[in-house]
Design an enzyme around this catalytic site. Structure first.
Site, short mmCIF file in Angstrom:
data_model
loop_
_atom_site.label_atom_id
_atom_site.label_comp_id
_atom_site.label_asym_id
_atom_site.label_seq_id
_atom_site.Cartn_x
_atom_site.Cartn_y
_atom_site.Cartn_z
N GLU A 317 34.24 46.44 33.96
CA GLU A 317 32.91 47.36 34.20
C GLU A 317 32.06 47.38 33.37
O GLU A 317 30.90 47.41 33.59
CB GLU A 317 33.52 48.67 34.77
N TYR A 406 35.94 34.92 40.19
CA TYR A 406 36.31 35.67 38.84
C TYR A 406 36.94 34.29 37.96
O TYR A 406 36.39 34.12 36.86
CB TYR A 406 37.30 36.68 38.85
#
Length: 642
Positions: A317, A406
């Site tokens: 993050e 991803y």
């Protein structure tokens, strides 16, 4: 009076890949430049009354504004002078519960290109808002006050406010949130500032005001709020942890490396431009792993293991501060532009803060899980989800989310790094961020800039590199399935874990080197457990018992991925002696993918037990999770009757 109009439109069918098919807004004609929110919270009744003020820039001559909404109550639309504007809610091709509806606002006149205007909308949202998670006070640790948090990605923000809910539109933002209860504190995306002037007048004699501001433009999905009995604590430098007070000291200790992660990432990719970095550890019912709001990352408590093995979520993050929050994919077919670059930066950071080959093991685990996801997309409606550029038209783009953007994207970036050279690729990424700073781009923008940068900066083997990029890039992005170049990252630590797992699987005796598992890195232990789970049909109940007796897996505090794979194995092998631990695991987490994954095999093997457990435990889960499991149970019951 609100008018509802049912329409069938073909407008979106002619969109090119440059546009966003998941918004009903006319963002090519008029665009939000600044959004201000004013919210009055009533968490006891799961109600938020709001006023939104929009500063808009006209791009083409226009006499109306179209905004995205989802199950909002719209009361009034007006100009700053108080004059009301006519509006209607249009239902577009039965999309109300898929992508929402279109709010059409008729302006007081035709506005010409380059003009500016300001409008306000008074509205409310309730627990029907799919971006809002409302918890009763009984669902919190202290049980004193209710709790609320949001999750706007991908197109859920339109359930919290009318807006142009597309990553193609970025705007600066401010907000004021009012609470009636002094125990309820509020944090939102942005910097907390002194109280801003209120738009509305309120009857309540005492309100507690929290105001926030962000001068860096962001897309709608990055707006986030948490409200409840929460506190923050500094962990060093500009880094803070926010949580319910009872857990704050433990969480702070687990996340004490945050300043180091931020430092090492900045050294590789360039300065952190956002100011403070704060991470909120949400309650157990949080249905997702993490969410990258600027200055306010959200994370599931599953990352708090006790040995810091789960903090990779925080590193990922943090990486979004550059990849996604600064440069953004312009639609949800380009999620990979945000996520794969984050995975790449996350694994680069591991090289500086974790043991050797930790990043390689992460890539191997990611590749295994990506292949599973690719193979799971068998529905013709979802077949494009096997590519880096899925078709999300007339769908909720969240349905396309998987590990494909991803990991398949990461493998493209890793291959490009091997092709160009490690130092050169670092310089490319820095140049890319500088060139597209605060912009939203598509896969073709990335491709063209990559080729231009190589032509300008690479001398050795330039034409060979360019030819290879041209050869592989578009198949890598658009083709379904595995990438055109084979994944080749490996480490002896991977083989070590596989050999130990196979020794347990293939023999009836405890391996002589069984103890080495305890010395493995946490993600190396995940490799071991993945191999055990993949071969569950070769495991007898006595062998499962031997594994559990030796390693004490059942009921252990361990990484959630290890636990998830172990408990799926327990159910698949019908090892009922450890079902107590499976139940305990399901009661201790809230993340959708893990709960659904366990219930999937539980329903296949123990439908009645699955129904019983879910009926007793569903209050623990976020509606996004409980609705999914209920749907699985309903379908299984119908099949059983047939």
């Amino acid at each position: 009076m609100i008018k509802y109009l049912i329409i069938s439109t073909l407008v979106l069918s002619c969109l090119t890949i440059d546009l966003d098919p998941n918004t009903f807004s006319n963002y090519l004609e008029v665009r939000i430049s600044h959004l201000h929110l004013e919210w009055l919270l009533d968490l006891d009744n799961k109600l938020v009354n709001g006023t939104a003020e929009y500063q808009l820039k006209v791009l083409k001559n226009v006499d109306h504004i179209d905004l995205d909404i989802y199950l909002l109550d719209i009361f009034n639309v007006y100009l700053l002078n108080g004059n009301s504007l006519e509006f209607e809610i249009q239902v577009v091709q039965n999309q109300t519960l898929v992508q929402g509806d279109k709010l059409v606002i008729k302006l007081d006149r035709q506005y010409r290109a380059l003009e500016n205007l300001i409008i306000r909308i008074k509205y409310a949202y309730t627990e029907k808002a799919r971006a809002a998670g409302f918890l009763t006070k009984e669902q919190t640790q202290s049980k004193k006050v209710p709790y609320m948090f949001s999750q706007c990605e991908a197109i859920k923000c339109r359930s919290l406010m009318p807006l142009q809910d597309t990553p193609s539109v970025k705007f600066t933002y401010s907000s004021t949130v009012l609470s009636k209860d002094p125990l309820i504190k509020v944090f939102m995306t942005g910097h907390q500032v002194d109280s801003l002037q209120l738009i509305e007048h309120y009857d309540e004699t005492k309100l507690y005001q929290y105001s926030f501001k962000l001068d860096i433009p962001i897309p709608a999905y990055l707006i986030g709020i948490v409200a409840g009995e929460v506190e923050q604590k500094n962990v060093g430098g500009n880094c803070y942890v926010i949580s319910e007070p009872y857990f704050l000291d433990d969480y702070t200790q687990e996340l004490e490396e945050l300043p180091l992660f931020l430092q090492k990432m900045s050294e590789y990719i360039g300065p952190y431009i956002w100011g403070e970095y704060k991470i909120v550890i949400l309650p157990q019912s949080c249905p997702f792993g993490g969410m990258e709001h600027p200055l306010l990352t959200f994370a599931s408590p599953m990352m708090i293991v006790g040995d810091k093995s789960g903090v990779g979520i925080a590193i990922h993050e943090i990486a979004h501060s550059w990849m996604g929050n600064t440069v953004t994919g312009n639609n949800w077919s380009n999620l990979w532009i945000m996520e794969s670059l984050c995975v790449f930066l996350e694994r680069k950071t591991y090289q500086f803060v974790r043991p050797k080959d930790y990043d390689v093991i992460e890539a191997i685990n990611g590749n295994i899980d990506m292949i599973e996801d690719i193979e799971s997309f068998v529905d013709p409606e979802k077949i494009t989800y096997k590519s880096l550029h899925p078709n999300t038209a007339w769908k909720n783009p969240n349905d396309s989310f998987s590990l494909v953007p991803y990991e398949k994207g990461y493998q493209l970036l890793y291959y490009l790094e091997q092709l160009i050279g490690e130092e050169n690729f670092k310089q490319f990424l820095r140049s890319y961020l500088d060139n597209f700073k605060f912009q939203s781009i598509d896969e073709d923008d990335f491709y063209k800039y990559l080729l231009r940068w190589v032509r300008q900066n690479i001398q050795n083997n330039q034409q060979m590199i360019i030819n290879e990029i041209i050869l592989i890039y578009k198949p890598w992005v658009y083709d379904q399935g595995l990438p055109p170049r084979q994944f080749n990252q490996t480490t002896p630590k991977y083989e070590q874990a596989i050999l130990l797992a196979n020794a347990w699987i293939q023999t009836n005796e405890q391996p002589q080197n069984a103890n080495e598992y305890k010395e493995y890195m946490p993600n190396q232990q995940t490799i071991f457990m993945q191999q055990i789970m993949a071969n569950w049909n070769k495991l007898t109940k006595s062998k499962i018992q031997s594994l559990d007796d030796f390693y004490k897996f059942s009921g252990a505090k361990q990484g959630v991925q290890i636990g998830f794979k172990w408990y799926r194995t327990i159910v698949l092998c019908q090892y009922e002696e450890s079902f107590w631990a499976v139940r305990q695991f399901l009661q201790s987490i809230g993340v959708r993918s893990y709960i659904v994954g366990i219930y999937e095999v539980l329903i296949q093997n123990y439908l009645d037990l699955a129904k019983q457990w879910f009926e007793e435990d569903k209050y623990l889960y976020h509606p996004l999770v409980s609705n999914k499991v209920q749907d699985m149970l309903n379908k299984a019951s119908i099949i059983e009757l047939i």
